[in-house]
Design a protein around this motif. Structure first.
Motif, PDB file in Angstrom:
ATOM      1  N   THR A  30      22.558 -46.533 117.448  1.00 14.20           N
ATOM      2  CA  THR A  30      21.777 -45.977 116.335  1.00 14.20           C
ATOM      3  C   THR A  30      21.435 -44.514 116.590  1.00 14.20           C
ATOM      4  O   THR A  30      21.599 -43.661 115.709  1.00 14.20           O
ATOM      5  N   LEU A  31      20.973 -44.224 117.789  1.00 13.75           N
ATOM      6  CA  LEU A  31      20.577 -42.844 118.111  1.00 13.75           C
ATOM      7  C   LEU A  31      21.781 -41.909 118.184  1.00 13.75           C
ATOM      8  O   LEU A  31      21.653 -40.717 117.874  1.00 13.75           O
ATOM      9  N   ALA A  32      22.949 -42.432 118.565  1.00 14.25           N
ATOM     10  CA  ALA A  32      24.154 -41.593 118.582  1.00 14.25           C
ATOM     11  C   ALA A  32      24.486 -41.132 117.175  1.00 14.25           C
ATOM     12  O   ALA A  32      24.813 -39.952 116.950  1.00 14.25           O
ATOM     13  N   ILE A  33      24.410 -42.042 116.202  1.00 14.08           N
ATOM     14  CA  ILE A  33      24.681 -41.673 114.808  1.00 14.08           C
ATOM     15  C   ILE A  33      23.608 -40.710 114.303  1.00 14.08           C
ATOM     16  O   ILE A  33      23.915 -39.693 113.659  1.00 14.08           O
ATOM     17  N   ALA A  34      22.338 -41.002 114.600  1.00 16.94           N
ATOM     18  CA  ALA A  34      21.236 -40.133 114.158  1.00 16.94           C
ATOM     19  C   ALA A  34      21.381 -38.742 114.771  1.00 16.94           C
ATOM     20  O   ALA A  34      21.150 -37.725 114.082  1.00 16.94           O
ATOM     21  N   ASN A  35      21.788 -38.649 116.022  1.00 13.16           N
ATOM     22  CA  ASN A  35      21.962 -37.339 116.678  1.00 13.16           C
ATOM     23  C   ASN A  35      23.124 -36.559 116.068  1.00 13.16           C
ATOM     24  O   ASN A  35      23.039 -35.340 115.901  1.00 13.16           O
ATOM     25  N   ARG A  36      24.216 -37.259 115.707  1.00 14.91           N
ATOM     26  CA  ARG A  36      25.334 -36.576 115.043  1.00 14.91           C
ATOM     27  C   ARG A  36      24.909 -36.056 113.674  1.00 14.91           C
ATOM     28  O   ARG A  36      25.301 -34.947 113.281  1.00 14.91           O
ATOM     29  N   MET A  37      24.087 -36.840 112.984  1.00 20.34           N
ATOM     30  CA  MET A  37      23.596 -36.400 111.670  1.00 20.34           C
ATOM     31  C   MET A  37      22.708 -35.170 111.819  1.00 20.34           C
ATOM     32  O   MET A  37      22.832 -34.209 111.054  1.00 20.34           O
ATOM     33  N   HIS A  40      24.577 -31.997 112.484  1.00 22.82           N
ATOM     34  CA  HIS A  40      25.263 -31.449 111.312  1.00 22.82           C
ATOM     35  C   HIS A  40      24.292 -31.068 110.190  1.00 22.82           C
ATOM     36  O   HIS A  40      24.684 -30.960 109.029  1.00 22.82           O
ATOM     37  N   GLY A  41      23.013 -30.890 110.549  1.00 22.39           N
ATOM     38  CA  GLY A  41      22.050 -30.348 109.599  1.00 22.39           C
ATOM     39  C   GLY A  41      21.254 -31.370 108.814  1.00 22.39           C
ATOM     40  O   GLY A  41      20.405 -30.996 108.002  1.00 22.39           O
ATOM     41  N   GLU A  42      21.477 -32.643 109.030  1.00 20.59           N
ATOM     42  CA  GLU A  42      20.719 -33.683 108.317  1.00 20.59           C
ATOM     43  C   GLU A  42      19.371 -33.848 109.019  1.00 20.59           C
ATOM     44  O   GLU A  42      19.300 -33.966 110.231  1.00 20.59           O
ATOM     45  N   ARG A  43      18.300 -33.889 108.255  1.00 23.64           N
ATOM     46  CA  ARG A  43      16.970 -34.056 108.834  1.00 23.64           C
ATOM     47  C   ARG A  43      16.685 -35.554 108.997  1.00 23.64           C
ATOM     48  O   ARG A  43      16.623 -36.295 108.018  1.00 23.64           O
ATOM     49  N   MET A  44      16.537 -35.986 110.238  1.00 22.46           N
ATOM     50  CA  MET A  44      16.287 -37.400 110.540  1.00 22.46           C
ATOM     51  C   MET A  44      14.880 -37.544 111.119  1.00 22.46           C
ATOM     52  O   MET A  44      14.629 -37.124 112.244  1.00 22.46           O
ATOM     53  N   GLU A  45      13.988 -38.135 110.355  1.00 29.41           N
ATOM     54  CA  GLU A  45      12.637 -38.358 110.849  1.00 29.41           C
ATOM     55  C   GLU A  45      12.592 -39.645 111.671  1.00 29.41           C
ATOM     56  O   GLU A  45      13.353 -40.584 111.423  1.00 29.41           O
ATOM     57  N   GLN A  46      11.683 -39.662 112.615  1.00 31.47           N
ATOM     58  CA  GLN A  46      11.532 -40.825 113.500  1.00 31.47           C
ATOM     59  C   GLN A  46      11.232 -42.094 112.708  1.00 31.47           C
ATOM     60  O   GLN A  46      11.753 -43.168 113.017  1.00 31.47           O
ATOM     61  N   LEU A  47      10.422 -41.989 111.670  1.00 27.71           N
ATOM     62  CA  LEU A  47      10.057 -43.133 110.843  1.00 27.71           C
ATOM     63  C   LEU A  47      11.297 -43.778 110.212  1.00 27.71           C
ATOM     64  O   LEU A  47      11.402 -44.999 110.148  1.00 27.71           O
ATOM     65  N   VAL A  48      12.245 -42.962 109.749  1.00 25.05           N
ATOM     66  CA  VAL A  48      13.470 -43.474 109.125  1.00 25.05           C
ATOM     67  C   VAL A  48      14.256 -44.298 110.145  1.00 25.05           C
ATOM     68  O   VAL A  48      14.748 -45.391 109.835  1.00 25.05           O
ATOM     69  N   ASN A  72       1.162 -53.070 114.625  1.00 21.37           N
ATOM     70  CA  ASN A  72       1.272 -51.608 114.750  1.00 21.37           C
ATOM     71  C   ASN A  72       1.361 -50.951 113.383  1.00 21.37           C
ATOM     72  O   ASN A  72       1.847 -51.549 112.430  1.00 21.37           O
ATOM     73  N   ASP A  73       0.930 -49.690 113.345  1.00 22.39           N
ATOM     74  CA  ASP A  73       1.164 -48.870 112.164  1.00 22.39           C
ATOM     75  C   ASP A  73       2.560 -48.277 112.350  1.00 22.39           C
ATOM     76  O   ASP A  73       2.763 -47.400 113.191  1.00 22.39           O
ATOM     77  N   VAL A  74       3.525 -48.797 111.614  1.00 23.74           N
ATOM     78  CA  VAL A  74       4.926 -48.410 111.793  1.00 23.74           C
ATOM     79  C   VAL A  74       5.113 -46.910 111.568  1.00 23.74           C
ATOM     80  O   VAL A  74       5.987 -46.296 112.193  1.00 23.74           O
ATOM     81  N   THR A  75       4.290 -46.301 110.727  1.00 21.97           N
ATOM     82  CA  THR A  75       4.428 -44.857 110.463  1.00 21.97           C
ATOM     83  C   THR A  75       4.083 -44.022 111.692  1.00 21.97           C
ATOM     84  O   THR A  75       4.514 -42.883 111.808  1.00 21.97           O
ATOM     85  N   LEU A  76       3.318 -44.612 112.613  1.00 22.54           N
ATOM     86  CA  LEU A  76       2.940 -43.887 113.833  1.00 22.54           C
ATOM     87  C   LEU A  76       3.728 -44.343 115.063  1.00 22.54           C
ATOM     88  O   LEU A  76       3.580 -43.788 116.150  1.00 22.54           O
ATOM     89  N   LEU A  77       4.561 -45.338 114.897  1.00 13.87           N
ATOM     90  CA  LEU A  77       5.311 -45.926 116.010  1.00 13.87           C
ATOM     91  C   LEU A  77       6.490 -45.028 116.391  1.00 13.87           C
ATOM     92  O   LEU A  77       7.301 -44.654 115.546  1.00 13.87           O
ATOM     93  N   SER A  78       6.551 -44.666 117.667  1.00 15.08           N
ATOM     94  CA  SER A  78       7.676 -43.833 118.120  1.00 15.08           C
ATOM     95  C   SER A  78       8.885 -44.712 118.428  1.00 15.08           C
ATOM     96  O   SER A  78       8.767 -45.928 118.609  1.00 15.08           O
ATOM     97  N   ILE A  79      10.046 -44.080 118.485  1.00 15.19           N
ATOM     98  CA  ILE A  79      11.280 -44.795 118.808  1.00 15.19           C
ATOM     99  C   ILE A  79      11.181 -45.405 120.206  1.00 15.19           C
ATOM    100  O   ILE A  79      11.583 -46.553 120.419  1.00 15.19           O
TER     101      ILE A  79
END
Length: 193
Positions: A30-37, A40-48, A72-79
């Motif tokens: 998952t993180l490999a795909i998010a890092n490639r995005m 290439h300029g795609e904004r990937m927030e931790q919550l997504v 937990n409050d998922v909006t505050l949960l880190s990866i």
């Protein structure tokens, strides 16, 4: 370039944890795909990413995902927090599964040959069976075979012929009045009444 980003978005959307995949392997994918995005300029927030992972876990993690979302409050949960929590649950499930398999294996192996009639005969299952579950046919105590019984040793008599190097063995028991006696001579048994 735009097509590549769209392909990465699609790959991220259809991403799901595989049945045999570990939490660490799934996070790495998952993180490999998010890092490639991101590269290439795609904004990937931790919550997504956190929400995507929670949505796409295998069904065996359903109760874990519910528990994490409830506590937990998922909006505050880190990866990293999510990954740590899922790893702990995965390890617990693995330990429980291993324990259940171990208990099932013990039950299956101790269930075989527990009865008196199924233990008769030479050497059946003795090498693979733990002695703690073995019942002695002489004293009926657990932990040893009849030929290892302390009570058996007291009454065993040996006869040896030096000519042919043949060993004869007999056992007498005062409570066996009228029962058959058996002698072993080399490779066959001699019975008498």
């Amino acid at each position: 370039m735009l097509n590549y980003i769209q392909a990465l978005r699609r790959e991220f959307e259809i991403l799901a944890m595989g049945e045999g995949e570990t939490v660490n392997e799934y996070f790495a994918r998952t993180l490999a795909i998010a890092n490639r995005m991101t590269a290439h300029g795609e904004r990937m927030e931790q919550l997504v990413i956190v929400e995507k992972i929670l949505r796409s876990m295998t069904p065996k993690f359903n109760y874990v995902v519910c528990s994490i979302e409830e506590s937990n409050d998922v909006t505050l949960l880190s990866i990293d927090e999510l990954q740590s929590s899922l790893i702990v649950h995965e390890q617990r499930m693995k330990n429980q599964r291993d324990h259940i398999e171990e208990q099932a294996l013990k039950a299956a192996s101790s269930g075989r040959g527990r009865g008196r009639s199924s233990q008769r005969g030479r050497g059946r299952g003795r090498s693979s069976q733990s002695k703690e579950f073995v019942e002695c046919f002489k004293c009926h105590k657990l932990g040893h075979f009849k030929n290892e019984c302390p009570e058996w040793e007291e009454n065993a008599h040996y006869a040896e012929l030096k000519e042919e190097e043949m060993l004869l063995m007999a056992h007498s028991d005062s409570s066996d009045n009228g029962k058959e006696e058996a002698w072993c001579r080399g490779d066959f048994w001699i019975s008498s009444y």
